[in-house]
Design a protein around this motif. Structure first.
Motif, PDB file in Angstrom:
ATOM      1  N   ILE A 150       0.836  -1.202   0.000  1.00  0.00           N
ATOM      2  CA  ILE A 150       0.000   0.000   0.000  1.00  0.00           C
ATOM      3  C   ILE A 150       0.866   1.246   0.000  1.00  0.00           C
ATOM      4  CG2 ILE A 150      -1.632   1.337   1.382  1.00  0.00           C
ATOM      5  CD1 ILE A 150      -2.814  -1.351   2.310  1.00  0.00           C
ATOM      6  N   ASP A 151       1.912   1.255   0.840  1.00  0.00           N
ATOM      7  CA  ASP A 151       2.816   2.404   0.888  1.00  0.00           C
ATOM      8  C   ASP A 151       3.457   2.653  -0.469  1.00  0.00           C
ATOM      9  OD1 ASP A 151       2.206   2.635   3.529  1.00  0.00           O
ATOM     10  OD2 ASP A 151       4.189   2.134   4.300  1.00  0.00           O
ATOM     11  N   PHE A 192       1.772   9.490  -5.780  1.00  0.00           N
ATOM     12  CA  PHE A 192       2.408  10.775  -5.495  1.00  0.00           C
ATOM     13  C   PHE A 192       3.331  11.166  -6.648  1.00  0.00           C
ATOM     14  CE2 PHE A 192       5.811  13.192  -3.165  1.00  0.00           C
ATOM     15  CZ  PHE A 192       5.045  14.316  -2.926  1.00  0.00           C
ATOM     16  N   GLN A 243       2.248   1.849  -3.371  1.00  0.00           N
ATOM     17  CA  GLN A 243       1.238   2.351  -4.286  1.00  0.00           C
ATOM     18  C   GLN A 243       0.971   3.837  -4.053  1.00  0.00           C
ATOM     19  OE1 GLN A 243       0.054   0.670  -6.782  1.00  0.00           O
ATOM     20  NE2 GLN A 243      -1.295   2.294  -7.523  1.00  0.00           N
ATOM     21  N   ILE A 244       0.960   4.252  -2.776  1.00  0.00           N
ATOM     22  CA  ILE A 244       0.767   5.666  -2.447  1.00  0.00           C
ATOM     23  C   ILE A 244       1.912   6.500  -3.008  1.00  0.00           C
ATOM     24  CG2 ILE A 244       0.708   7.339  -0.549  1.00  0.00           C
ATOM     25  CD1 ILE A 244      -0.823   5.214   1.062  1.00  0.00           C
ATOM     26  N   ASP A 245       3.135   6.005  -2.858  1.00  0.00           N
ATOM     27  CA  ASP A 245       4.284   6.722  -3.426  1.00  0.00           C
ATOM     28  C   ASP A 245       4.172   6.823  -4.944  1.00  0.00           C
ATOM     29  OD1 ASP A 245       5.351   7.083  -0.945  1.00  0.00           O
ATOM     30  OD2 ASP A 245       7.013   5.685  -1.171  1.00  0.00           O
ATOM     31  N   THR A 266       3.703   7.998   3.331  1.00  0.00           N
ATOM     32  CA  THR A 266       3.100   7.580   4.599  1.00  0.00           C
ATOM     33  C   THR A 266       3.995   7.928   5.783  1.00  0.00           C
ATOM     34  OG1 THR A 266       3.952   5.345   4.175  1.00  0.00           O
ATOM     35  CG2 THR A 266       1.638   5.770   3.651  1.00  0.00           C
TER      36      THR A 266
END
Length: 379
Positions: free
Chosen positions: A14-15, A22, A17-19, A356
């Motif tokens: 998940i982290d 971004f 994917q967030i990066d 995150t």
């Protein structure tokens, strides 16, 4: 155990994917859309680094070009003192042509316990941080409980220091990034000297997240006395991120390539004393089968941003660096870690991604800052 491991791996995914999201947001606005920078600016930056910042002589420079500090506002409330000040970048006093208005102006805010403090930390802005809010409420205000003062400085080309026509963090020229670096070196040293004299601070540190952490390292390299350094979620060079990583797709390489095919522009770069960038760029481009522009970017980023081209701090033991193991934004790409480059410094790791960590781990950032001060106090 299986469920715990699966949950941990799921969070890492998940982290990441967030990066990734971004990164995609960042590349919507392009970087370096105009130029590599004026040859005169690149020449002056190169020679100044060679003669001054690579020799830890910024202290002599700041003593010579000492700007005034203007008090804008001072207030006291609930046991907290807050002072708003303005000065100009010392570097701009010698090289005004490097600074489109209002980049040379340097506002800063001091937050401290009303009854005083022995410790002060400068907080520099990360990529895209154009305000004071995140640093004030995530770092400066909680640090008051440890009787630690904070100074919040906006980066050149950011916030109220952003030049006309620049959209958010989209620097117009590659040289603007290097101007930002040398400006913050001079500003941090000047402001620390001023603050220690005005408020009587005994110990000082410089911190920042992401790009701000890298800039904190640059500034620390030229402080001629022991200070703490807390680079958070950063690397020892900006090169990999711009050349092979996160920001590569945000750069209009065709624009920069055309400029390197301009004979007059190239001639002026080749006239810089002791500089062989163009020759090396052609050699590396042929050897690595890459464009001339990408080869040139790698050379310039190494020249102006790699920490091994700057001095090791006076007291590297007070450096506490934090790296996110699942960082999908900052690339290390075979570079040494901070503790390998600055022997005696401390390296810490967090099992999160870049975004995150920035959002949820301010408490760990503060722990690193406090750890740096502990090392200074035990010296």
């Amino acid at each position: 155990m299986l469920s715990l491991s699966s949950g941990f791996l799921s969070r890492m995914a998940i982290d990441a994917q967030i990066d990734k999201l971004f990164r995609q947001t960042l590349i919507l606005s392009k970087l370096f859309t105009k130029s590599w920078g004026r040859p005169t600016t690149l020449k002056e930056l190169y020679l100044f680094k060679k003669e001054c910042t690579s020799q830890r002589l910024m202290g002599d420079f700041v003593d010579e070009f000492r700007p005034n500090v203007i008090v804008k506002k001072e207030r006291r409330s609930n046991g907290v003192y807050c002072g708003e000040f303005r000065t100009v970048s010392p570097h701009s006093l010698r090289f005004p042509a490097h600074y489109p208005a209002p980049v040379d102006q340097c506002p800063f805010t001091v937050v401290m316990p009303e009854r005083g403090a022995d410790r002060v930390c400068i907080h520099l802005a990360g990529t895209g941080d154009h305000s004071y809010w995140r640093r004030e409420y995530g770092l400066a205000t909680p640090l008051l409980e440890q009787r630690t003062a904070s100074i919040i400085v906006p980066n050149p080309f950011y916030g109220e220091r952003r030049p006309d026509g620049q959209y958010r963090s989209s620097l117009h020229n590659v040289s603007d990034l290097f101007v930002m670096g040398v400006s913050l070196i001079s500003e941090c040293l000047f402001i620390l000297n001023w603050a220690k004299e005005r408020y009587g601070f005994k110990h000082a540190a410089i911190s920042g997240v992401s790009m701000g952490g890298f800039m904190a390292s640059l500034a620390t390299s030229n402080i001629p006395y022991a200070v703490g350094c807390v680079p958070l979620l950063s690397a020892v060079s900006a090169g990999p991120s711009y050349c092979r990583g996160v920001l590569r797709e945000a750069i209009p390489w065709d624009v920069l390539e055309r400029e390197l095919r301009d004979r007059d522009y190239v001639r002026r770069l080749e006239e810089i004393p002791g500089c062989d960038w163009i020759h090396r760029a052609h050699e590396n481009a042929a050897r690595n089968n890459e464009s001339l522009a990408r080869s040139m970017m790698d050379i310039l980023m190494t020249e102006f941003t790699h920490l091994y081209t700057y001095p090791t701090p006076v007291y590297p033991q007070a450096t506490v660096a934090l790296t996110a193991r699942s960082d999908g934004y900052i690339m290390h790409d075979g570079l040494p870690m901070q503790d390998e480059l600055w022997k005696g410094s401390e390296m810490r790791y967090i099992e999160r991604g870049h975004v995150t960590s920035y959002v949820f781990c301010q408490n760990i950032f503060r722990e690193c800052i406090n750890r740096s001060f502990e090392k200074l106090e035990q010296r």
